[in-house]
Design an enzyme around this catalytic site. Structure first.
Site, PDB file in Angstrom:
ATOM      1  N   LYS A  20       0.385  -1.704   0.267  1.00  0.00           N
ATOM      2  CA  LYS A  20      -0.114  -0.189  -0.283  1.00  0.00           C
ATOM      3  C   LYS A  20       0.825   1.634   0.339  1.00  0.00           C
ATOM      4  O   LYS A  20       0.748   2.147  -0.765  1.00  0.00           O
ATOM      5  CB  LYS A  20      -1.016   0.860   1.081  1.00  0.00           C
ATOM      6  CG  LYS A  20      -1.590  -1.473   1.473  1.00  0.00           C
ATOM      7  CD  LYS A  20      -2.397  -0.971   2.188  1.00  0.00           C
ATOM      8  CE  LYS A  20      -1.763  -1.087   3.661  1.00  0.00           C
ATOM      9  NZ  LYS A  20      -1.646  -3.036   3.788  1.00  0.00           N
ATOM     10  N   ARG A  35      -0.976 -10.057  12.767  1.00  0.00           N
ATOM     11  CA  ARG A  35      -1.236  -8.633  12.270  1.00  0.00           C
ATOM     12  C   ARG A  35      -2.441  -8.741  10.920  1.00  0.00           C
ATOM     13  O   ARG A  35      -3.223  -8.709  10.318  1.00  0.00           O
ATOM     14  CB  ARG A  35      -0.220  -7.169  11.352  1.00  0.00           C
ATOM     15  CG  ARG A  35      -0.184  -6.858  12.970  1.00  0.00           C
ATOM     16  CD  ARG A  35       1.848  -5.863  11.813  1.00  0.00           C
ATOM     17  NE  ARG A  35       1.910  -5.279  10.960  1.00  0.00           N
ATOM     18  CZ  ARG A  35       2.857  -4.941  10.479  1.00  0.00           C
ATOM     19  NH1 ARG A  35       3.968  -5.849  11.006  1.00  0.00           N
ATOM     20  NH2 ARG A  35       2.767  -4.099   9.435  1.00  0.00           N
TER      21      ARG A  35
END
Ligand code: AP5
Ligand code: MG
Length: 189
Positions: A14, A145
């Site tokens: 990202k 995560r």
């Protein structure tokens, strides 16, 4: 206005692709992770709160992160658009973003889903942890995560499909090749 949500699991690229998008389309960039890491570095109260969550691989509470997002958005003047990186991460955040943009007469243009298998994500993040040492890039926290991503964030794929905004991007390959696929998707909007 070009409002792009760049989406994907931890390590999907990202941040890497956002930099290129900003350069090509001249839009503003909001990375909630970068905002929080800057707060931690500056030793602010928000930074202290954020550190507790980030080190555990957990998400910050929605209200807190939505407030941060709103004030960052308001700080942009004469913006041509925004790339949202690391936000939204929950359905509540996606709904808040929709409302925030609607209040400004805008909407999300597209959600780009960088699709990368978990073994590749793990390899990338372990490597980055060894090289630059982000506190949450260790095997134990990366695993947390990824679990958080699957349970709280991945449901946004269907949410954005329902909105008619979803665009799949093959997130494995060269950074240039992935960027070319993104540019093609944005230019056909
Ligand atoms: P955040 O900072 O958003 O981290 P993340 O989502 O875990 O993702 P990363 O930044 O690690 O990966 P990326 O997808 O940006 O990939 P990158 O380009 O760096 O969030 C951190 C924490 O903050 C969260 O865990 C949470 O606690 C909190 N937080 C943030 N936003 C929140 C929100 N909205 N709500 C609640 N809490 C929030 O690439 C990764 C690595 O791979 C790099 O080393 C890169 O060089 C490499 N790479 C990139 N592309 C390729 C490629 N094509 N091939 C090989 N390697 C590549
Ligand atoms: Mg990032």
């Amino acid at each position: 206005m070009l409002n792009i949500v760049i989406f994907g699991a931890p390590g999907s690229g990202k941040g890497t692709q956002s930099e290129r998008i900003v350069e090509k389309f001249g839009i503003n960039h909001i990375s909630t992770g970068d905002v929080l890491r800057a707060e931690i570095k500056n030793g602010t109260e928000l930074g202290k709160t954020a550190k507790g969550y980030i080190d555990q691989g957990q998400l910050l509470p929605d209200e807190l992160i939505i407030d941060i997002l709103a004030s960052t958005l308001d700080s942009f003047q004469d913006s041509k658009g925004v790339i949202f990186d690391g936000f939204p991460r929950t359905i509540a955040q996606a709904e808040a973003l929709k409302k925030m943009l609607a209040e400004r007469g805008q909407e999300v243009s597209v959600m780009l889903d960088l699709d990368v298998p978990e073994d590749e994500l793990m390899t990338r993040l372990i490597k980055r942890g060894q090289e630059s040492g982000r506190a949450d890039d260790n095997e134990e926290t990366i695993k947390k995560r990824l679990v958080v991503y699957q349970s709280q964030t991945a449901p946004l794929i269907d949410w954005y499909k329902n909105e008619g905004k979803y665009q799949h991007i093959h997130g494995v390959g060269t950074m240039d090749g992935i960027f070319a696929e993104i540019v093609a998707a944005v230019e056909k909007l």
